[in-house]
Scaffold this motif. Structure first.
Motif, PDB file in Angstrom:
ATOM      1  N   LYS A  86      52.932 -22.318  12.146  1.00  0.00           N
ATOM      2  CA  LYS A  86      53.015 -22.110  10.705  1.00  0.00           C
ATOM      3  C   LYS A  86      54.482 -22.195  10.271  1.00  0.00           C
ATOM      4  O   LYS A  86      55.387 -21.950  11.084  1.00  0.00           O
ATOM      5  CB  LYS A  86      52.475 -20.720  10.356  1.00  0.00           C
ATOM      6  N   PRO A  87      54.727 -22.493   9.016  1.00  0.00           N
ATOM      7  CA  PRO A  87      56.125 -22.528   8.548  1.00  0.00           C
ATOM      8  C   PRO A  87      56.859 -21.224   8.811  1.00  0.00           C
ATOM      9  O   PRO A  87      58.069 -21.235   9.076  1.00  0.00           O
ATOM     10  CB  PRO A  87      55.957 -22.789   7.041  1.00  0.00           C
ATOM     11  N   GLU A  88      56.152 -20.109   8.772  1.00  0.00           N
ATOM     12  CA  GLU A  88      56.805 -18.818   9.019  1.00  0.00           C
ATOM     13  C   GLU A  88      57.187 -18.608  10.483  1.00  0.00           C
ATOM     14  O   GLU A  88      57.842 -17.613  10.812  1.00  0.00           O
ATOM     15  CB  GLU A  88      55.936 -17.655   8.527  1.00  0.00           C
ATOM     16  N   ASP A  89      56.798 -19.518  11.350  1.00  0.00           N
ATOM     17  CA  ASP A  89      57.240 -19.457  12.738  1.00  0.00           C
ATOM     18  C   ASP A  89      58.626 -20.096  12.911  1.00  0.00           C
ATOM     19  O   ASP A  89      59.206 -20.039  14.005  1.00  0.00           O
ATOM     20  CB  ASP A  89      56.249 -20.187  13.658  1.00  0.00           C
ATOM     21  N   THR A  90      59.127 -20.705  11.852  1.00  0.00           N
ATOM     22  CA  THR A  90      60.443 -21.332  11.907  1.00  0.00           C
ATOM     23  C   THR A  90      61.518 -20.294  12.208  1.00  0.00           C
ATOM     24  O   THR A  90      61.628 -19.280  11.516  1.00  0.00           O
ATOM     25  CB  THR A  90      60.761 -22.038  10.581  1.00  0.00           C
ATOM     26  N   ALA A  91      62.295 -20.546  13.258  1.00  0.00           N
ATOM     27  CA  ALA A  91      63.318 -19.600  13.683  1.00  0.00           C
ATOM     28  C   ALA A  91      64.058 -20.178  14.883  1.00  0.00           C
ATOM     29  O   ALA A  91      63.634 -21.190  15.448  1.00  0.00           O
ATOM     30  CB  ALA A  91      62.689 -18.258  14.071  1.00  0.00           C
ATOM     31  N   VAL A  92      65.148 -19.514  15.239  1.00  0.00           N
ATOM     32  CA  VAL A  92      65.773 -19.775  16.532  1.00  0.00           C
ATOM     33  C   VAL A  92      65.082 -18.864  17.547  1.00  0.00           C
ATOM     34  O   VAL A  92      64.996 -17.647  17.335  1.00  0.00           O
ATOM     35  CB  VAL A  92      67.280 -19.490  16.502  1.00  0.00           C
ATOM     36  N   TYR A  93      64.597 -19.461  18.615  1.00  0.00           N
ATOM     37  CA  TYR A  93      63.875 -18.713  19.639  1.00  0.00           C
ATOM     38  C   TYR A  93      64.810 -18.460  20.816  1.00  0.00           C
ATOM     39  O   TYR A  93      65.428 -19.395  21.348  1.00  0.00           O
ATOM     40  CB  TYR A  93      62.643 -19.483  20.083  1.00  0.00           C
ATOM     41  N   TYR A  94      64.893 -17.201  21.219  1.00  0.00           N
ATOM     42  CA  TYR A  94      65.780 -16.785  22.299  1.00  0.00           C
ATOM     43  C   TYR A  94      64.961 -16.301  23.498  1.00  0.00           C
ATOM     44  O   TYR A  94      64.020 -15.514  23.342  1.00  0.00           O
ATOM     45  CB  TYR A  94      66.689 -15.654  21.844  1.00  0.00           C
ATOM     46  N   CYS A  95      65.367 -16.738  24.661  1.00  0.00           N
ATOM     47  CA  CYS A  95      64.774 -16.266  25.903  1.00  0.00           C
ATOM     48  C   CYS A  95      65.524 -15.020  26.366  1.00  0.00           C
ATOM     49  O   CYS A  95      66.745 -14.928  26.222  1.00  0.00           O
ATOM     50  CB  CYS A  95      64.889 -17.367  26.958  1.00  0.00           C
ATOM     51  N   ASN A  96      64.786 -14.078  26.909  1.00  0.00           N
ATOM     52  CA  ASN A  96      65.378 -12.842  27.415  1.00  0.00           C
ATOM     53  C   ASN A  96      64.869 -12.558  28.818  1.00  0.00           C
ATOM     54  O   ASN A  96      63.688 -12.740  29.106  1.00  0.00           O
ATOM     55  CB  ASN A  96      65.009 -11.678  26.500  1.00  0.00           C
ATOM     56  N   ALA A  97      65.779 -12.157  29.683  1.00  0.00           N
ATOM     57  CA  ALA A  97      65.422 -11.670  31.019  1.00  0.00           C
ATOM     58  C   ALA A  97      65.853 -10.214  31.094  1.00  0.00           C
ATOM     59  O   ALA A  97      67.038  -9.908  30.943  1.00  0.00           O
ATOM     60  CB  ALA A  97      66.108 -12.492  32.101  1.00  0.00           C
ATOM     61  N   ALA A  98      64.882  -9.341  31.287  1.00  0.00           N
ATOM     62  CA  ALA A  98      65.154  -7.906  31.221  1.00  0.00           C
ATOM     63  C   ALA A  98      65.192  -7.272  32.608  1.00  0.00           C
ATOM     64  O   ALA A  98      64.390  -7.608  33.478  1.00  0.00           O
ATOM     65  CB  ALA A  98      64.084  -7.220  30.379  1.00  0.00           C
ATOM     66  N   ARG A  99      66.134  -6.383  32.759  1.00  0.00           N
ATOM     67  CA  ARG A  99      66.278  -5.618  34.012  1.00  0.00           C
ATOM     68  C   ARG A  99      66.385  -6.557  35.211  1.00  0.00           C
ATOM     69  O   ARG A  99      65.599  -6.489  36.171  1.00  0.00           O
ATOM     70  CB  ARG A  99      65.137  -4.623  34.152  1.00  0.00           C
ATOM     71  N   VAL A 100      67.376  -7.422  35.132  1.00  0.00           N
ATOM     72  CA  VAL A 100      67.660  -8.368  36.206  1.00  0.00           C
ATOM     73  C   VAL A 100      68.536  -7.691  37.251  1.00  0.00           C
ATOM     74  O   VAL A 100      69.565  -7.110  36.919  1.00  0.00           O
ATOM     75  CB  VAL A 100      68.378  -9.621  35.662  1.00  0.00           C
ATOM     76  N   LYS A 101      68.121  -7.777  38.500  1.00  0.00           N
ATOM     77  CA  LYS A 101      68.913  -7.246  39.605  1.00  0.00           C
ATOM     78  C   LYS A 101      69.453  -8.406  40.422  1.00  0.00           C
ATOM     79  O   LYS A 101      68.707  -9.321  40.781  1.00  0.00           O
ATOM     80  CB  LYS A 101      68.075  -6.310  40.462  1.00  0.00           C
ATOM     81  N   ARG A 102      70.730  -8.345  40.713  1.00  0.00           N
ATOM     82  CA  ARG A 102      71.361  -9.414  41.475  1.00  0.00           C
ATOM     83  C   ARG A 102      71.383  -9.104  42.971  1.00  0.00           C
ATOM     84  O   ARG A 102      71.757  -9.959  43.774  1.00  0.00           O
ATOM     85  CB  ARG A 102      72.760  -9.679  40.919  1.00  0.00           C
ATOM     86  N   SER A 103      71.003  -7.876  43.308  1.00  0.00           N
ATOM     87  CA  SER A 103      70.828  -7.494  44.704  1.00  0.00           C
ATOM     88  C   SER A 103      69.824  -6.353  44.719  1.00  0.00           C
ATOM     89  O   SER A 103      69.529  -5.762  43.681  1.00  0.00           O
ATOM     90  CB  SER A 103      72.155  -7.062  45.340  1.00  0.00           C
ATOM     91  N   LYS A 104      69.344  -6.006  45.912  1.00  0.00           N
ATOM     92  CA  LYS A 104      68.296  -4.992  46.018  1.00  0.00           C
ATOM     93  C   LYS A 104      68.751  -3.657  45.438  1.00  0.00           C
ATOM     94  O   LYS A 104      67.979  -2.949  44.799  1.00  0.00           O
ATOM     95  CB  LYS A 104      67.876  -4.834  47.477  1.00  0.00           C
ATOM     96  N   TRP A 105      70.015  -3.307  45.640  1.00  0.00           N
ATOM     97  CA  TRP A 105      70.510  -2.009  45.211  1.00  0.00           C
ATOM     98  C   TRP A 105      71.386  -2.098  43.971  1.00  0.00           C
ATOM     99  O   TRP A 105      71.994  -1.115  43.562  1.00  0.00           O
ATOM    100  CB  TRP A 105      71.288  -1.333  46.353  1.00  0.00           C
ATOM    101  N   GLY A 106      71.466  -3.277  43.365  1.00  0.00           N
ATOM    102  CA  GLY A 106      72.325  -3.439  42.204  1.00  0.00           C
ATOM    103  C   GLY A 106      71.727  -2.821  40.953  1.00  0.00           C
ATOM    104  O   GLY A 106      70.518  -2.567  40.870  1.00  0.00           O
ATOM    105  N   LEU A 107      72.572  -2.607  39.965  1.00  0.00           N
ATOM    106  CA  LEU A 107      72.113  -2.070  38.693  1.00  0.00           C
ATOM    107  C   LEU A 107      71.502  -3.198  37.853  1.00  0.00           C
ATOM    108  O   LEU A 107      72.025  -4.315  37.836  1.00  0.00           O
ATOM    109  CB  LEU A 107      73.280  -1.436  37.934  1.00  0.00           C
TER     110      LEU A 107
END
Length: 122
Positions: A86-107
């Motif tokens: 629909k026209p109301e879907d017009t927007a910039v769409y952003y991808c998000n990756a939440a709570r990404v860990k770069r190692s097993k014990w990383g924050l």
């Protein structure tokens, strides 16, 4: 560093379909949830849909039944199939990756893509 690269935006007529892709790359141990947000001109960024690593999904009421999110955990890629646009879907769409860990014990940290424009117009 972790990077999210989106693709698949563009111009589509009302009632049409588009498929967005977002690939996460870099040093990644795990990603809890991935999702899509959108921001229309003059509006705040809003949640469109999310999917967890276990496959649980959540959709904004405005897109339920029209949009489908899917995820490839091996490739750290998330897809958004958009139908009956629909026209109301017009927007910039952003991808998000939440709570990404770069190692097993990383924050965990959150990451965003650069955004891809979706325009629904005749």
């Amino acid at each position: 560093q972790v990077q999210l690269v989106e693709s698949g935006g563009g111009l589509v007529q009302p009632g049409g379909s588009l498929r967005l892709s977002c690939a996460a790359s870099g040093s990644i141990f795990s990603i809890d949830a991935m999702g899509w947000y959108r921001q229309a001109p003059g509006e705040q960024r809003e949640l469109v849909t999310t999917i967890t690593s276990g496959g649980s999904t959540h959709y904004a009421d405005s897109v339920k039944g029209r949009f489908t999110i899917s995820r490839d955990n091996v490739g750290n890629t998330v897809y958004l199939q958009m139908s009956s646009l629909k026209p109301e879907d017009t927007a910039v769409y952003y991808c998000n990756a939440a709570r990404v860990k770069r190692s097993k014990w990383g924050l965990p940290s959150d990451y965003w893509g650069q955004g891809t424009q979706v325009t629904v117009s005749s």
